[in-house]
Design a protein around this motif. Structure first.
Motif, PDB file in Angstrom:
ATOM      1  N   UNK A  71       1.422  -0.769   0.150  1.00  0.00           N
ATOM      2  CA  UNK A  71      -0.058  -0.242  -0.166  1.00  0.00           C
ATOM      3  C   UNK A  71       0.909   1.047   0.299  1.00  0.00           C
ATOM      4  N   UNK A  72       0.367   1.956  -0.289  1.00  0.00           N
ATOM      5  CA  UNK A  72       0.593   3.851  -1.016  1.00  0.00           C
ATOM      6  C   UNK A  72       1.220   4.071   0.746  1.00  0.00           C
ATOM      7  N   UNK A  73       2.466   4.610   1.218  1.00  0.00           N
ATOM      8  CA  UNK A  73       2.340   5.635   1.915  1.00  0.00           C
ATOM      9  C   UNK A  73       1.341   6.510   2.063  1.00  0.00           C
ATOM     10  N   UNK A  74       1.379   7.103   3.390  1.00  0.00           N
ATOM     11  CA  UNK A  74       0.011   8.230   3.559  1.00  0.00           C
ATOM     12  C   UNK A  74       0.888   9.478   3.536  1.00  0.00           C
ATOM     13  N   UNK A  75       0.305  10.433   2.663  1.00  0.00           N
ATOM     14  CA  UNK A  75       0.768  11.873   2.310  1.00  0.00           C
ATOM     15  C   UNK A  75      -0.107  12.581   2.644  1.00  0.00           C
ATOM     16  N   UNK A  76       0.468  13.730   2.944  1.00  0.00           N
ATOM     17  CA  UNK A  76      -0.311  15.470   3.969  1.00  0.00           C
ATOM     18  C   UNK A  76      -0.730  16.044   3.448  1.00  0.00           C
ATOM     19  N   UNK A  77      -1.062  17.187   3.797  1.00  0.00           N
ATOM     20  CA  UNK A  77      -0.344  18.512   2.546  1.00  0.00           C
ATOM     21  C   UNK A  77      -1.750  19.609   4.238  1.00  0.00           C
ATOM     22  N   UNK A 124      10.183  26.626   4.424  1.00  0.00           N
ATOM     23  CA  UNK A 124       9.819  24.988   5.945  1.00  0.00           C
ATOM     24  C   UNK A 124       9.904  23.264   5.020  1.00  0.00           C
ATOM     25  N   UNK A 125      10.017  23.521   3.944  1.00  0.00           N
ATOM     26  CA  UNK A 125       9.157  22.049   3.092  1.00  0.00           C
ATOM     27  C   UNK A 125       8.450  21.945   3.517  1.00  0.00           C
ATOM     28  N   UNK A 126       7.333  22.537   4.175  1.00  0.00           N
ATOM     29  CA  UNK A 126       5.937  21.416   4.293  1.00  0.00           C
ATOM     30  C   UNK A 126       5.392  22.194   2.749  1.00  0.00           C
ATOM     31  N   UNK A 127       4.376  21.009   2.724  1.00  0.00           N
ATOM     32  CA  UNK A 127       3.556  20.299   1.577  1.00  0.00           C
ATOM     33  C   UNK A 127       2.412  21.622   1.095  1.00  0.00           C
ATOM     34  N   UNK A 128       1.558  22.360   1.111  1.00  0.00           N
ATOM     35  CA  UNK A 128       0.923  22.651   0.791  1.00  0.00           C
ATOM     36  C   UNK A 128      -0.314  22.436  -0.120  1.00  0.00           C
ATOM     37  N   UNK A 179     -15.798  22.508   8.501  1.00  0.00           N
ATOM     38  CA  UNK A 179     -15.371  23.929   8.614  1.00  0.00           C
ATOM     39  C   UNK A 179     -13.985  22.709   8.933  1.00  0.00           C
ATOM     40  N   UNK A 180     -13.008  23.292   7.759  1.00  0.00           N
ATOM     41  CA  UNK A 180     -11.509  23.270   7.955  1.00  0.00           C
ATOM     42  C   UNK A 180     -10.534  24.250   7.072  1.00  0.00           C
ATOM     43  N   UNK A 181      -9.856  24.635   8.379  1.00  0.00           N
ATOM     44  CA  UNK A 181      -8.539  26.255   8.517  1.00  0.00           C
ATOM     45  C   UNK A 181      -8.008  25.707   7.988  1.00  0.00           C
ATOM     46  N   UNK A 182      -7.227  27.305   6.888  1.00  0.00           N
ATOM     47  CA  UNK A 182      -6.244  27.784   6.375  1.00  0.00           C
ATOM     48  C   UNK A 182      -4.894  26.562   7.159  1.00  0.00           C
ATOM     49  N   UNK A 183      -4.068  25.743   7.451  1.00  0.00           N
ATOM     50  CA  UNK A 183      -3.596  25.617   7.815  1.00  0.00           C
ATOM     51  C   UNK A 183      -3.335  24.151   8.048  1.00  0.00           C
ATOM     52  N   UNK A 184      -4.570  23.618   8.737  1.00  0.00           N
ATOM     53  CA  UNK A 184      -5.268  22.617   8.613  1.00  0.00           C
ATOM     54  C   UNK A 184      -4.203  21.381   7.971  1.00  0.00           C
ATOM     55  N   UNK A 185      -3.763  20.320   8.601  1.00  0.00           N
ATOM     56  CA  UNK A 185      -3.053  19.159   7.679  1.00  0.00           C
ATOM     57  C   UNK A 185      -4.036  18.000   7.110  1.00  0.00           C
TER      58      UNK A 185
END
Length: 400
Positions: free
Chosen positions: A321-327, A352-356, A386-392
């Protein structure tokens, strides 16, 4: 109505593993490995020289010797020579270390005149330098690759190094991709004002091919019970997997569930608590064929193909299975229905190397043109609206 997680679990529990067969290594790129690949020999199979230069005995250098008569030249692939005391052997990168030598001095740090190599006075040689020791990468019999690995350029190199001219891979499943609808017209054909171009089928074929499934064939069927019965029976006889688009909702012309069950396809589930793609239907045919009946709206078809069909194919081939990814979301998102939302996004990154994930809104699930330039979609849980900006949040890329 089941959840997205329950749907994926039901699919993976229902599909059968694909067969395996040997093919020439030259034809294996993109296929899924079905055997262990073990090292044929130690790697490297000998003490390998890493620099052009001279091979000497470090003891002679440590004793103060700086000039060495050149005994011979040994290139990569030459028979191994034995170093005579006090001498040097001209050596090439990739050659076997001569017997009696344990130090390589690079060609840039020597001068050669009249058959004698002189080491630069400021050069500090060391024992075993520029020597790649035998079996330091791996030993003979080491496991190099496992079943379930998709074969790419690096895997081809590893398999070839193991001495295998052919390799066992998962047999390519035969896949029928079937678009239904009287309104559909293929590209290049005359079209009337009341008709639309067929795009779902070509998109599914392209997604399958992009992920290594080349044995897929496209068909278009009218919304007619007799036509559907005749041609779906043929596809069930000829294919391992059916991927249909359209005809699974609640309309009077949505005949697909009825016809599939008439043809002996056992329903596993119908409808998933998600948007887009809620009406999706999945079943198993009389000969264990996997049958995915996707909603006909283009965004629904594409999302469901990526979310369910591709992971099922990976599972059937024995892939991990694919490893989970997040943004992290770049903006607030509100989603009222109590459904899991699959929201198309374009991906960015910060310092910071974060995926957006930048949301891309579609104008209904028929707006497939909005998907152009997107990288995938994020999964917004049904438990909140509701999902706020910055929510992963979980990320699913189009290209797995």
């Amino acid at each position: 109505m089941i959840t997205t997680a329950e749907a994926m679990h039901a699919i993976l529990a229902s599909v059968r593993k694909t067969a395996r067969a040997p093919i020439p290594l030259a034809q294996a790129t993109g296929r899924v490995l079905q055997q262990d690949v073990v090292a044929e020999r130690d790697q490297p199979p000998f003490d390998r020289v890493m620099m052009d230069g001279i091979a000497i005995s470090y003891a002679a250098f440590a004793a103060g010797q700086r000039q060495f008569a050149i005994q011979a030249t040994q290139a990569a692939g030459d028979v191994v020579l034995t170093l005579e005391p006090g001498h040097a052997i001209e050596i090439m990168t990739g050659a076997t270390l001569p017997d009696g030598a344990d130090c390589i001095v690079p060609v840039e740090r020597i001068s050669v005149r009249a058959g004698t190599a002189t080491i630069a006075p400021d050069y500090d040689a060391r024992a075993h330098q520029f020597i790649h020791p035998r079996a330091s990468d791996h030993e003979k019999g080491s496991l190099l690759l496992q079943p379930g690995t998709r074969i790419g350029p690096m895997e081809v190199a590893i398999i070839a190094s193991a001495g295998l001219a052919e390799v066992e891979v998962a047999v390519q499943p035969s896949i029928s991709v079937i678009s239904t609808g009287n309104e559909l017209v293929a590209a290049g054909q005359p079209i009337d004002a009341h008709q639309v171009r067929q795009s779902n089928g070509p998109a599914v074929i392209a997604m399958l091919e992009e992920h290594g499934y080349a044995n897929a064939h496209l068909d278009h069927l009218a919304d007619d019970l007799d036509v559907l019965r005749t041609h779906l029976r043929r596809h069930l006889e000829q294919s391992d997997i059916l991927v249909l688009s359209g005809g699974v909702s609640m309309g009077k012309a949505d005949f697909i569930p009825q016809v599939l069950e008439e043809l002996g396809v056992q329903l596993v589930f119908h409808k998933i608590s998600q948007r887009p793609g809620k009406p999706m239907w999945f079943g198993i045919g009389p000969a264990a064929q996997a049958v995915f009946a996707l909603p006909g709206n283009p965004v629904s078809t594409i999302v469901c193909c990526r979310q369910y069909v591709l992971p099922a194919l990976r599972h059937m081939n024995g892939m991990r299975p694919l490893m989970p990814q997040f943004a992290a979301l770049t903006q607030d998102v509100n989603f009222a229905p109590r459904l899991t939302s699959f929201l198309p996004v374009k991906l960015l990154s910060n310092a910071a190397g974060q995926t957006l994930a930048m949301p891309v809104q579609t104008n209904t699930s028929g707006d497939f043109t909005a998907l152009g330039g997107t990288d995938g979609y994020v999964e917004l849980a049904l438990e909140q609206s509701t999902f706020k900006a910055g929510a992963v949040v979980p990320l699913h890329r189009w290209r797995m």
